[in-house]
Design an enzyme around this catalytic site. Structure first.
Site, PDB file in Angstrom:
ATOM      1  N   SER A 172       1.206  -1.130  -0.070  1.00 39.73           N
ATOM      2  CA  SER A 172      -0.024   0.223   0.129  1.00 39.73           C
ATOM      3  C   SER A 172       0.714   1.453  -0.071  1.00 39.73           C
ATOM      4  CB  SER A 172      -0.787  -0.450   1.393  1.00 39.73           C
ATOM      5  OG  SER A 172      -1.959  -1.260   0.756  1.00 39.73           O
ATOM      6  N   LYS A 228       0.123   2.985  -3.016  1.00 40.89           N
ATOM      7  CA  LYS A 228      -1.504   3.659  -3.422  1.00 40.89           C
ATOM      8  C   LYS A 228      -0.948   5.703  -3.626  1.00 40.89           C
ATOM      9  CE  LYS A 228      -4.472   0.523  -0.604  1.00 40.89           C
ATOM     10  NZ  LYS A 228      -4.250   0.124   0.248  1.00 40.89           N
ATOM     11  N   TYR A 270      -3.448  -3.775 -10.172  1.00 39.06           N
ATOM     12  CA  TYR A 270      -3.143  -3.312  -8.915  1.00 39.06           C
ATOM     13  C   TYR A 270      -2.007  -4.411  -8.231  1.00 39.06           C
ATOM     14  CZ  TYR A 270      -4.114  -2.774  -3.711  1.00 39.06           C
ATOM     15  OH  TYR A 270      -4.239  -2.732  -2.275  1.00 39.06           O
ATOM     16  N   TYR A 299      -3.604   4.233   7.645  1.00 38.96           N
ATOM     17  CA  TYR A 299      -5.221   3.111   7.841  1.00 38.96           C
ATOM     18  C   TYR A 299      -5.764   3.744   8.434  1.00 38.96           C
ATOM     19  CZ  TYR A 299      -2.012  -0.202   5.489  1.00 38.96           C
ATOM     20  OH  TYR A 299      -1.264  -1.389   4.930  1.00 38.96           O
ATOM     21  N   VAL A 354       1.979  -3.124   4.325  1.00 44.73           N
ATOM     22  CA  VAL A 354       1.572  -4.497   4.600  1.00 44.73           C
ATOM     23  C   VAL A 354       2.489  -6.108   4.266  1.00 44.73           C
ATOM     24  CG1 VAL A 354      -0.892  -5.110   5.123  1.00 44.73           C
ATOM     25  CG2 VAL A 354       0.628  -6.091   3.237  1.00 44.73           C
TER      26      VAL A 354
HETATM   27  N1  GLU Z   1      -2.033  -6.206  -1.578  1.00 42.05           N
HETATM   28  C1  GLU Z   1      -2.425  -5.203  -0.233  1.00 42.05           C
HETATM   29  C2  GLU Z   1      -3.793  -5.535  -0.649  1.00 42.05           C
HETATM   30  O1  GLU Z   1      -4.093  -4.711  -1.473  1.00 42.05           O
HETATM   31  C3  GLU Z   1      -1.805  -4.223  -0.079  1.00 42.05           C
HETATM   32  C4  GLU Z   1      -2.607  -3.978   1.404  1.00 42.05           C
HETATM   33  C5  GLU Z   1      -2.142  -2.890   2.377  1.00 42.05           C
HETATM   34  O2  GLU Z   1      -0.768  -2.681   2.276  1.00 42.05           O
HETATM   35  O3  GLU Z   1      -1.946  -2.287   2.929  1.00 42.05           O
HETATM   36  O4  GLU Z   1      -3.942  -6.690   0.168  1.00 42.05           O
END
Ligand code: GLU
Length: 406
Positions: free
Chosen positions: A68, A71, A193, A245, A263
């Site tokens: 993430s 993002k 993604y 988050y 994550v």
């Molecule tokens: N690829 C992970 C998912 O979509 C990313 C989640 C994250 O890093 O928060 O679940």
């Protein structure tokens, strides 16, 4: 450019790592099976300055998947390419206070709450140029490579693992598609993604990506402009409110650096105008944030006064000297960087010196930069103050370096 050996900033980073090293709480992510195989003891931090110097400590070359942390950078690419108005038709920019994988779409508009949670991030990937997942991912990869300053490679194992277990993300994509906010089919969006999340980076890479936002969109190592200043600012703003988050509010109070976690164990943190920090440590807390990454950034912020809202005491006056000349003119020599508040100080403090006779001369020769907001204030000043009886402007400007522009 690497920092010199014996570098005190490196020493500060090492000291922070030693302080958090015994934090062994938390657990590596397991919901993407391949992520469970990483060495949980790895710990690294890198700080990149806006001059392109990178200070490093610990496992800064250790590779992990960006997850993430991608993002905000893909959001930056989206707003850079499409503009904020178009992107806002596809996502809200509000903190959700919900976990990263929440089924979070506004009931009325069908928009995800923000582009830092999965729903919004999948929509951002779907908005990339191209029709196929490969085409969209190529745009993402090219953009992230410019943020990092080198080629990036997909961890095919992690990609395969995520693609085979990512039905919740597919569900989010289908919901977004049914609400009309997805820019492609659900399968195209999630494939792009998943590949984006599986790109391999290091803590050093994250520091350079973060500092590229801190400089207003220019990678200070490669000197390449990656996104516009507006895109960098909007992205940092979204990181400020939504990056950690459902811990974003608490994070802003305790650490005070716009940041994004993933994550895979990475965190990228931005101090606008100053530096970027990347941390890596795979064990996560119950919200999905790296335990030792959070602890490191919190300690760094406390020890070194890095909170973006930190009060640093009264700033240096922009007025270096005032000289009254025989002619009756007053020469005010200005210095340093003049932004809106310095312009306000200069004009408010010097206004009483504009007499019936003589002029106030603002000498900008010691000024390094005048912000656009300050320029507008200065440009208006001579006209507002008017003319002396001898017909000269009461406020005159000496600007040998042309810092005021045209
Ligand atoms: N690829 C992970 C998912 O979509 C990313 C989640 C994250 O890093 O928060 O679940």
């Amino acid at each position: 450019m690497a920092a010199a050996l014996g570098d005190p900033v490196r020493h500060a980073l090492e000291s922070v790592l030693e302080a958090v090293r015994d934090r062994t709480d938390g657990a590596v992510a397991t919901y993407i099976p391949e992520l469970a195989t990483v060495d949980p003891e790895q710990l690294g931090v890198a700080l990149a300055s806006t001059h392109g110097v990178v200070h490093e400590a610990g496992d800064v070359e250790a590779e992990f998947t960006i997850q993430s942390v991608s993002k905000p950078f893909v959001f930056a690419l989206a707003v850079d390419a499409l503009g904020l108005d178009v992107v806002r038709r596809h996502t809200d920019l509000e903190p959700s206070g919900e976990p990263f994988n929440a089924i979070s779409l506004d009931e009325a508009s069908g928009r995800p709450r923000n582009p830092m949670i999965n729903a919004g991030a999948i929509v951002m990937s779907s908005l990339m140029k191209g029709d196929t997942a490969d085409e969209k991912f190529a745009v993402v990869r090219d953009g992230l490579e410019r943020f990092v300053g080198h080629d990036l490679v997909v961890d095919e194992e992690v990609f395969g693992s995520e693609a085979s277990t990512g039905d919740r993300n597919r569900a989010l994509a289908y919901l977004a598609r049914s609400a009309g906010t997805l820019g492609s089919t659900a399968e195209v969006a999630t494939t792009a993604y998943f590949r984006q999340c599986s790109l391999i980076v290091t803590a050093r890479d994250l520091a350079i990506m973060a500092v590229t936002l801190a400089t207003g969109g220019v990678n200070p190592v490669t000197d390449e402009r990656v996104v516009s200043e507006d895109a960098a600012r909007w992205t940092t703003a979204v990181m400020t409110s939504c990056g950690m988050y459902d811990e974003s509010g608490d994070w802003m109070v305790r650490v005070g650096l716009p940041a994004k976690s993933g994550v895979g164990g990475g965190i990228a943190a931005v101090q606008p105008g100053q530096f970027g920090i990347g941390t890596f440590s795979p064990r996560l807390d119950h919200r999905g944030n790296s335990v030792r990454g959070v602890a490191s950034l919190e300690l760094l912020s406390q020890r070194h006064g890095l909170h973006m809202l930190q009060h640093h005491g009264p700033p240096l006056s922009p007025i270096a000297s005032l000289t009254r000349e025989d002619s009756g003119d007053t020469i005010a020599v200005l210095r340093g960087e003049i932004l809106f508040s310095e312009a306000e100080e200069v004009l408010t403090r010097l206004a009483p010196l504009v007499g019936d006779h003589g002029c106030l001369v603002l000498d900008f020769s010691g000024v390094t930069r005048v912000g656009d907001g300050a320029k507008r204030v200065f440009v208006a000043a001579p006209e507002l103050v008017g003319q002396a009886p001898d017909g000269r402007a009461r406020v005159a400007v000496r600007d040998p370096e042309g810092v005021l522009g045209d």
